[in-house]
Structure formats: structure tokens, C-alpha cells
Scaffold this active site. Sequence first.
Site, PDB file in Angstrom:
ATOM      1  N   TYR A 143       0.816  -1.212   0.000  1.00  0.00           N
ATOM      2  CA  TYR A 143       0.000   0.000   0.000  1.00  0.00           C
ATOM      3  C   TYR A 143       0.851   1.265   0.000  1.00  0.00           C
ATOM      4  CZ  TYR A 143      -4.464  -2.291   0.858  1.00  0.00           C
ATOM      5  OH  TYR A 143      -5.610  -3.032   0.745  1.00  0.00           O
ATOM      6  N   LYS A 193       2.773 -15.544   2.933  1.00  0.00           N
ATOM      7  CA  LYS A 193       2.899 -16.328   1.699  1.00  0.00           C
ATOM      8  C   LYS A 193       4.388 -16.636   1.536  1.00  0.00           C
ATOM      9  CE  LYS A 193       1.084 -18.139  -2.039  1.00  0.00           C
ATOM     10  NZ  LYS A 193       0.113 -19.271  -2.004  1.00  0.00           N
ATOM     11  N   ASP A 225      -3.563 -18.348   1.467  1.00  0.00           N
ATOM     12  CA  ASP A 225      -4.665 -19.014   0.755  1.00  0.00           C
ATOM     13  C   ASP A 225      -5.368 -20.007   1.678  1.00  0.00           C
ATOM     14  OD1 ASP A 225      -2.275 -20.425   0.719  1.00  0.00           O
ATOM     15  OD2 ASP A 225      -2.464 -21.127  -1.346  1.00  0.00           O
ATOM     16  N   ASP A 249      -6.281  -6.667   4.762  1.00  0.00           N
ATOM     17  CA  ASP A 249      -7.420  -5.974   4.157  1.00  0.00           C
ATOM     18  C   ASP A 249      -8.428  -7.010   3.655  1.00  0.00           C
ATOM     19  OD1 ASP A 249      -9.008  -3.977   3.024  1.00  0.00           O
ATOM     20  OD2 ASP A 249      -7.932  -4.062   1.114  1.00  0.00           O
ATOM     21  N   ASP A 253     -12.205  -8.441   5.617  1.00  0.00           N
ATOM     22  CA  ASP A 253     -13.539  -8.397   5.011  1.00  0.00           C
ATOM     23  C   ASP A 253     -14.182  -9.781   5.069  1.00  0.00           C
ATOM     24  OD1 ASP A 253     -13.388  -5.705   4.370  1.00  0.00           O
ATOM     25  OD2 ASP A 253     -14.173  -6.001   2.348  1.00  0.00           O
TER      26      ASP A 253
END
Length: 358
Positions: A143, A193, A225, A249, A253
Site C-alpha cells: 500500500y 505467503k 490461501d 485488508d 472483510d
Amino acid sequence: MNYKIALIRGDGIGPEVVGEAVKVMDAIGEKFGHTFTYTDVLMGGCAIDAVGKSYPDGTAEACKACDAVLLGAVGGPKWGHSTDPQKRPETALLSIRKDLGLYANLRPAALRPALAEACPLKKETAEKGIDLMIVRELTGGIYFGKRERYQTEDRGEECADRMAYSEMEIERIGRRAFELARLRGKKVASVDKANVLETSRLWRSVMHRLAEEYSDVQYEDVLVDNAAMQLVRDPGQFDVVVTENMFGDILSDEASMITGSIGLLPSASIGDQAPGLYEPIHGSAPDIAGQDKANPIATILSVAMMFRYSFHLSQEAKAIEDAVDAVLNEGWRTADIAKAGEQAVGTIRMGELIRQHL
Ligand code: IPM
Ligand code: MG
């Protein structure tokens, strides 16, 4: 005590939900003998309309003069199209996080007993309960890395977004996660990851070092994942989930969705110094703005988080949380959480009910 609070009411339903949260703060102040003074700070789409940029000069300074910041919601389709960063509401969010040093974003996702039926997962899964806290790194990673856009000779235009993490950035968010776990279920799952990304390999090695230091906390590595899958398969397994900015992020959600009631979820963004920033997870919901339909609970619970994390007023925080649960247990619902055929109350009435239960 007197506390100074910056209010970023923002766009859409922001002003309505902040309005109810302020009334709850005042009621707590009366009951527990505190005073709260408020400073309005302009930011987001409304700031674009008023002064031509989403993050007006002096925004960070105005917030820094306060003990905490309460934010309603910023953004909306009206301001979604500009390519000028100053005219995008998201720019304001990213800037304020950076300028206030808010590197730790705490996003709890808990299934409230009164609303267990709202959980979209299997009944057996919901019955096990969900009470997890995502600790998202908020001021680093992709970001905030360098963005590039350039022309290639043979492949047309090309873009790049750099993702960088330093040991310092990883360690400080890791410590927050382990400290929080000690106050909760004593479990940390670190999501990365590391089978692909170098930043994740550094992330993992720093987390392992901390796991040794916090040996009373149970620790595990989870690939992102797999984490996305586990969140819908068996979210009850998680206590504190710590992860980098973009993974956080996305996963937050997902986590909010499995509780079935995004209108109930608060969040805190904190750094090493005051002020921390508190806001509901939901957005500005322009489709229902100004109609007394929005659910103020997420913002009211954000005030509870503010009391707990910024002011160390845990009794006051608990009073708010208990009042919310009592109102829900009595069956009161706003439209977003009402079942078909159930009567819903508006924003103002919901705020009033919660104050009555304080
Ligand atoms: C959030 C939002 C923001 C983010 C956007 C609006 C920049 O999605 O707070 O989760 O990605 O951080
Ligand atoms: Mg998001």
C-alpha cells in the site's frame, strides 16, 4: 478526566452513526464522571466538495491535538472516478494512517450470541462460536511502496507496485499481536505467503523469534490461501490473526462477513503514541444515507474500543458492550440485521435504546 476527541464524520451514513456514538460517549461521561470535548475534522469526499482535496492541510495536526479520533466513514461513488490522488477519498485514509503512525489495525470479528443465526456458515460451525481478532499491519507493504507506470517497447504499458517490509515494521506489529493474545485466548496465527514472497520469509523469521520470546502463547504459521479457506471452514480455531497490510485488508472483510453482521463490527488503528483512530468496519453506504436506516452499533462499539485501548477505561468499555448485547438480546434490530418480517428500528432509536441500557 477530560478527553479531547476528533470527529471525522465523513460521508454517507458517517455523520448519522457518529452522531449516535457521541451521544453514547456523553452518557458514559455523565455516568462515570468524565467529560468529552469534540473537534470536527473535515476529511474524505465532503472535504473534496468543500476545499478540493480529501485530506485538507492541517488534518493530521488537528487530530494530533486530540486524545483519540472517531471516524464515521469516508468515500462513495460520487468521488470514485478521479485519477487525481487528492480528489480520492482513499488517499485521505492512507495519509492519516501514515501521518499518525497507526501501524496496528485491530479488527475483531465475533459472533454475538443474539445474532448467531445471521452467520452464513453451517450451523455446527456457528455453534462452535467465532471470536477472533485480525491484527493487520497498516502503514507498510504494497500500500505504501513505490508505484510505477511506464511504457515498454513490445508489451505496451506496464505497472509495478513495490512491497517492502523491514524487520522493525514486522517486529512491532508482531509484538502487538502477541501482547493482545495474552489478554485473550493466548493463540497467534501469523498469515503469510512464505512459499513465494521474500517479504513473507522475513515476516515469518521475525514472528518465529517473537514466538520463542512469548512462549506462553501458542503460535502457528498459516499460508494466506489456506487462511482464507480456514476462515470459512472453521473460524473457531482462530484467536489472534496477525498479517501484513494487503492480506489483512482482504481477510478482515472475509472475517466480517462470517459474523453475518458487518454493521456491528468496530475497529481500532493504533500506533506507539496517541491519538489512536477508531472506526466502524463498514463503509459510507450512500444508498441509505440520511434516511435514519444505518446501524450505529459498529460506531458505538468503536467508542468502546477507544475507551479500552486509548484511555484504559475498561469498565466504561464493558458498559457499552453490555448495553449493546442487552439491546440485541431484547430483540431490537436495525434493518441490516432484521430477519424477513421482523420490525426494524432506525439509527436514532437504536442509539437511544443503547443509552437507556447503560
Ligand atoms: C479498509 C479499506 C481501505 C484499505 C481502502 C478504502 C483504502 O478497504 O480500511 O479496509 O484497503 O485499507
Ligand atoms: Mg478493506
